[in-house]
Design a protein around this motif. Structure first.
Motif, short mmCIF file in Angstrom:
data_model
loop_
_atom_site.label_atom_id
_atom_site.label_comp_id
_atom_site.label_asym_id
_atom_site.label_seq_id
_atom_site.Cartn_x
_atom_site.Cartn_y
_atom_site.Cartn_z
N SER A 1 0.73 -0.98 0.08
CA SER A 1 -0.14 -0.07 0.11
C SER A 1 0.93 1.12 0.17
CB SER A 1 -0.85 0.17 1.18
OG SER A 1 -1.78 -1.04 1.33
N VAL B 1 0.63 5.11 0.40
CA VAL B 1 -0.40 6.29 0.97
C VAL B 1 0.14 7.63 0.60
CG1 VAL B 1 -1.42 7.44 2.99
CG2 VAL B 1 -0.96 4.90 2.96
N THR C 1 -3.45 0.40 -3.61
CA THR C 1 -2.73 -1.00 -3.31
C THR C 1 -2.60 -1.93 -4.20
OG1 THR C 1 -4.24 -0.63 -1.17
CG2 THR C 1 -3.81 -2.79 -1.60
N SER D 1 -5.96 13.14 -0.83
CA SER D 1 -5.07 11.90 -0.22
C SER D 1 -5.84 10.57 -0.77
CB SER D 1 -5.40 11.99 1.22
OG SER D 1 -6.54 11.87 1.70
N THR E 1 -4.93 5.93 -1.09
CA THR E 1 -3.89 4.88 -1.05
C THR E 1 -4.21 4.13 -2.23
OG1 THR E 1 -4.70 4.49 1.39
CG2 THR E 1 -3.54 2.67 0.18
#
Length: 148
Positions: free
Chosen positions: A43, A45, A122, A118, A120
């Motif tokens: 992941s 971020v 993955t 913002s 993530t």
């Protein structure tokens, strides 16, 4: 995002096809390399606002963690204006970070501007896919006028 009335030149279509082919190649390269190392997911971020932003955290699940990501791999890179492809040697971690931010930028260009965004990215080796979860920040005002 679709623009049905927008005319796209043949050269632009070819450039997009090349870019998508290279992204698919790099995605497969990453996922297969991670799977060989028994890594179930990685992941990435990211966060940003005010015209700057970048990666804030990096998590590896399975394998030997980040130590498994120091191997060199030969990825493909597109020179956008000429739509030419060339090879580039990177560490697996650098390629993951690069593709993650490229995918974010492709659908959420300028995500770091103004109030920012913002999310993530993955890399999931069990599903053999890359998932982008993105949040856009915005400032909202509600104005009311009352006359009595």
């Amino acid at each position: 995002m679709s623009f049905p009335d927008l005319e796209i030149s043949e050269k632009t279509k070819q450039s997009l096809n090349v870019l998508n082919t290279v992204r698919a190649y790099n995605r497969r390269l990453i996922l297969e390399a991670l799977k060989r190392k028994s890594i179930t997911s990685v992941s990435v971020v990211y966060d940003g606002y005010g015209d700057s932003g970048g990666i804030t955290d990096f998590e590896v699940n399975g394998g030997k963690g980040e130590a498994d990501l120091t191997d060199k791999v030969v990825s493909q890179v597109v020179e956008p204006l000429a739509a030419t492809v060339f090879d580039e040697e990177l560490t697996l971690k650098d390629l993951i970070e690069s593709l993650a931010m490229e995918l974010v930028e492709s659908d959420h260009g300028g995500w770091e501007n103004n109030e920012g965004g913002s999310g993530t990215v993955t890399f999931d080796t069990q599903a053999m896919q890359v998932r982008v979860e993105h949040v856009e920040n915005y400032l909202s005002h509600e104005e009311y006028t009352h006359i009595y």
